[in-house]
Design an enzyme around this catalytic site. Structure first.
Site, PDB file in Angstrom:
ATOM      1  N   GLU A  73       0.816  -1.204   0.000  1.00 47.91           N
ATOM      2  CA  GLU A  73       0.000   0.000   0.000  1.00 47.91           C
ATOM      3  C   GLU A  73       0.858   1.266   0.000  1.00 47.91           C
ATOM      4  OE1 GLU A  73      -2.939  -0.572  -0.540  1.00 47.91           O
ATOM      5  OE2 GLU A  73      -3.812  -2.146   0.688  1.00 47.91           O
ATOM      6  N   TYR A 119     -15.028  14.538  20.130  1.00 50.44           N
ATOM      7  CA  TYR A 119     -13.662  14.169  19.778  1.00 50.44           C
ATOM      8  C   TYR A 119     -13.569  13.578  18.378  1.00 50.44           C
ATOM      9  CZ  TYR A 119     -11.755  15.478  24.233  1.00 50.44           C
ATOM     10  OH  TYR A 119     -11.344  16.223  25.304  1.00 50.44           O
TER      11      TYR A 119
END
Length: 210
Positions: A73, A119
């Site tokens: 990747e 958050y």
């Protein structure tokens, strides 16, 4: 942070994520930008077993210089760095709950997860879905690159999240927040849910710009 310190930090983070079940087998990969290129975790090696000395080193053009062969990747990581020049690290996981959400048929591809917590909004923000491509496919890197200029976090369909950060700690914190939010989202399916309002989200984005 020098190269030796970066290698140790990558190995420590990989070990922690593996032990906490955020990745498994040889899935997931981590990279860090250094002065003369990048460090990337090797292909086909569990993040729990990373040897700092064998982490792949790539030059500024993305060519493999030393260490084991980098993750397949690598193109995905480089696409994020190319579009986000201030990024210092990229983390990609196949974390269970995020992958499960990426396979749902009714998600919004422009912004996969709702604002369940402050958050999540602060650390992840909007999360676009990248259409499915086979792992390591050049088309996947190109699709990520198209979103990376506007979004530091993306979710690969039937695959997992990719997050860039201004530091390795920031990238890791954001991807863990994403995974926890995906878990909450799945737990809340079928329940009447109170998400943050658009006004609350806007106020958070103004106070904590990503």
């Amino acid at each position: 942070m020098n190269e030796s310190q970066a290698r140790e930090k990558i190995a420590t983070l990989g070990r922690s994520m593996f032990q906490r079940g955020l990745t498994f087998g040889s899935s997931g990969n981590i990279s860090v930008k250094i002065a003369d290129g990048w460090l990337m975790t090797p292909t086909n090696v569990a993040l729990g077993d990373i040897d700092p000395a064998r982490i792949a080193k790539l030059d500024a053009a993305g060519r493999h210089l030393s260490g084991d062969a980098p993750t397949k990747e690598a193109m995905l990581h480089l696409a994020m760095y190319r579009e986000r020049p201030n990024a210092a690290a990229v983390v990609h996981l196949h974390s269970t709950h995020s992958v499960a959400v990426s396979a749902l048929a009714n998600i919004d591809p422009a912004d996969v997860l709702p604002p369940i917590t402050a958050y999540y909004v602060m650390r992840v923000g909007r999360l676009p879905l990248i259409p499915y491509y086979p792992p390591g496919d050049q088309g996947l890197a190109e699709a990520v690159g198209k979103q990376a200029a506007k979004h530091h976090a993306v979710l690969l369909a039937n695959h997992g999240p990719v997050v860039a950060g201004g530091s390795l700690e920031a990238a890791a914190g954001a991807i863990e927040e994403l995974e926890e939010t995906a878990k909450l989202y799945l737990m809340l399916q079928g329940h009447r849910t109170r998400f943050l309002t658009p006004e609350q989200v806007a106020a958070l984005r103004e106070r904590y710009p990503s």
